[in-house]
Design an enzyme around this catalytic site. Sequence first.
Site, PDB file in Angstrom:
ATOM      1  N   SER A  15       0.834  -1.215   0.000  1.00 38.37           N
ATOM      2  CA  SER A  15       0.000   0.000   0.000  1.00 38.37           C
ATOM      3  C   SER A  15       0.864   1.259   0.000  1.00 38.37           C
ATOM      4  O   SER A  15       0.480   2.272  -0.596  1.00 38.37           O
ATOM      5  CB  SER A  15      -0.983  -0.004   1.178  1.00 38.37           C
ATOM      6  OG  SER A  15      -0.324   0.161   2.407  1.00 38.37           O
ATOM      7  N   ASN A 109      13.497   4.283   4.170  1.00 38.29           N
ATOM      8  CA  ASN A 109      12.570   3.278   4.710  1.00 38.29           C
ATOM      9  C   ASN A 109      11.411   3.983   5.391  1.00 38.29           C
ATOM     10  O   ASN A 109      11.567   5.103   5.887  1.00 38.29           O
ATOM     11  CB  ASN A 109      13.310   2.409   5.735  1.00 38.29           C
ATOM     12  CG  ASN A 109      12.414   1.368   6.394  1.00 38.29           C
ATOM     13  OD1 ASN A 109      11.687   0.648   5.704  1.00 38.29           O
ATOM     14  ND2 ASN A 109      12.440   1.288   7.716  1.00 38.29           N
ATOM     15  N   HIS A 111       8.719   3.390   8.595  1.00 39.76           N
ATOM     16  CA  HIS A 111       8.524   2.552   9.776  1.00 39.76           C
ATOM     17  C   HIS A 111       7.282   3.055  10.523  1.00 39.76           C
ATOM     18  O   HIS A 111       7.113   4.261  10.701  1.00 39.76           O
ATOM     19  CB  HIS A 111       9.761   2.634  10.681  1.00 39.76           C
ATOM     20  CG  HIS A 111       9.641   1.777  11.897  1.00 39.76           C
ATOM     21  ND1 HIS A 111       9.787   0.400  11.853  1.00 39.76           N
ATOM     22  CD2 HIS A 111       9.351   2.085  13.175  1.00 39.76           C
ATOM     23  CE1 HIS A 111       9.598  -0.091  13.069  1.00 39.76           C
ATOM     24  NE2 HIS A 111       9.330   0.911  13.881  1.00 39.76           N
ATOM     25  N   GLU A 176       1.058   7.161   6.883  1.00 38.61           N
ATOM     26  CA  GLU A 176       2.205   6.663   6.094  1.00 38.61           C
ATOM     27  C   GLU A 176       2.047   7.030   4.621  1.00 38.61           C
ATOM     28  O   GLU A 176       3.007   7.424   3.955  1.00 38.61           O
ATOM     29  CB  GLU A 176       2.320   5.135   6.220  1.00 38.61           C
ATOM     30  CG  GLU A 176       2.741   4.656   7.597  1.00 38.61           C
ATOM     31  CD  GLU A 176       2.934   3.140   7.628  1.00 38.61           C
ATOM     32  OE1 GLU A 176       3.547   2.587   6.703  1.00 38.61           O
ATOM     33  OE2 GLU A 176       2.463   2.511   8.594  1.00 38.61           O
TER      34      GLU A 176
HETATM   35  C1  GRF Z   1       3.952  -0.517   6.691  1.00 37.93           C
HETATM   36  O1  GRF Z   1       3.286  -0.360   7.915  1.00 37.93           O
HETATM   37  C2  GRF Z   1       5.363  -0.005   6.786  1.00 37.93           C
HETATM   38  O2  GRF Z   1       5.494   1.066   7.668  1.00 37.93           O
HETATM   39  C3  GRF Z   1       6.112  -1.201   7.328  1.00 37.93           C
HETATM   40  O3  GRF Z   1       5.513  -2.306   6.708  1.00 37.93           O
HETATM   41  C4  GRF Z   1       4.168  -1.976   6.347  1.00 37.93           C
HETATM   42  C5  GRF Z   1       4.050  -2.234   4.879  1.00 37.93           C
HETATM   43  O4  GRF Z   1       2.731  -2.099   4.426  1.00 37.93           O
HETATM   44  N1  GRF Z   1       7.521  -1.069   7.076  1.00 37.93           N
HETATM   45  P1  GRF Z   1       2.454  -2.007   2.883  1.00 37.93           P
HETATM   46  O5  GRF Z   1       3.058  -3.259   2.243  1.00 37.93           O
HETATM   47  O6  GRF Z   1       3.116  -0.771   2.354  1.00 37.93           O
HETATM   48  O7  GRF Z   1       0.974  -1.971   2.722  1.00 37.93           O
END
Ligand code: GRF
Length: 218
Positions: A15, A109, A111, A176
């Site tokens: 996502s 990255n 997080h 995010e």
């Molecule tokens: C996200 O919560 C990111 O912060 C972490 O892994 C998850 C990945 O989700 N590192 P997606 O695959 O981007 O939906």
Amino acid sequence: MARMKVAALISGRGSNLQALIDACADPAFPAEIVHVLSNVAGVMGLERAERAGIATSVINHRDFADRVAFDRAVDGRLRSVGAELVCLAGFMRILSEEFVEGWRDRLINIHPSLLPSFKGLHTHERAIAAGVRFTGCTVHFVRPAMDDGPVIVQAAVPVHPDDDAETLGQRVLTAEHRCYPLALKLVASGLAVVEGDVVRLRSVTAPQNVTLNPTDEL
Ligand code: GRF
């Protein structure tokens, strides 16, 4: 305008990758995704890339004797596709020091916590158990230590009294999807540069509030 060539490393749902793909769809955005590499076959993130017409590859870590051998194969692929910056987007492998140093200041990255709090996995469960009132997400340059490195963008998200890991995780995930494209934009346009252990935003017209990020502005 030359757009920065970005490769994304994923392991699953993708996502955040989708948020980056959507941002890069704007021709004025300073980056383009040239390749998506997954260590797991058949994941939704690969479908998202294919739908957007982005080249993909799968390099399965199980096919390699050790971490360094896997990382060297990934490194070779990233260089062969001309990546200038690598975005980790839900890539569930710890990268070797050799790999990380080889991409120093060109590897970022996302997080799901306000680093340096809650490094590692299960961040939302741990935030709730710790009783914090705010958690959030962080986009950062990667350093060899896990979930370590200069912060580019953070967003704070409130923890509600009735939250469980799922409801909190969804709220953080929404943040995010705003933060990662913003961080990529700042890096690709040269506005966010590493100076020692921190990232400086170069221009006063850069969105200074990204370091504060009240939730209502996200
Ligand atoms: C996200 O919560 C990111 O912060 C972490 O892994 C998850 C990945 O989700 N590192 P997606 O695959 O981007 O939906």
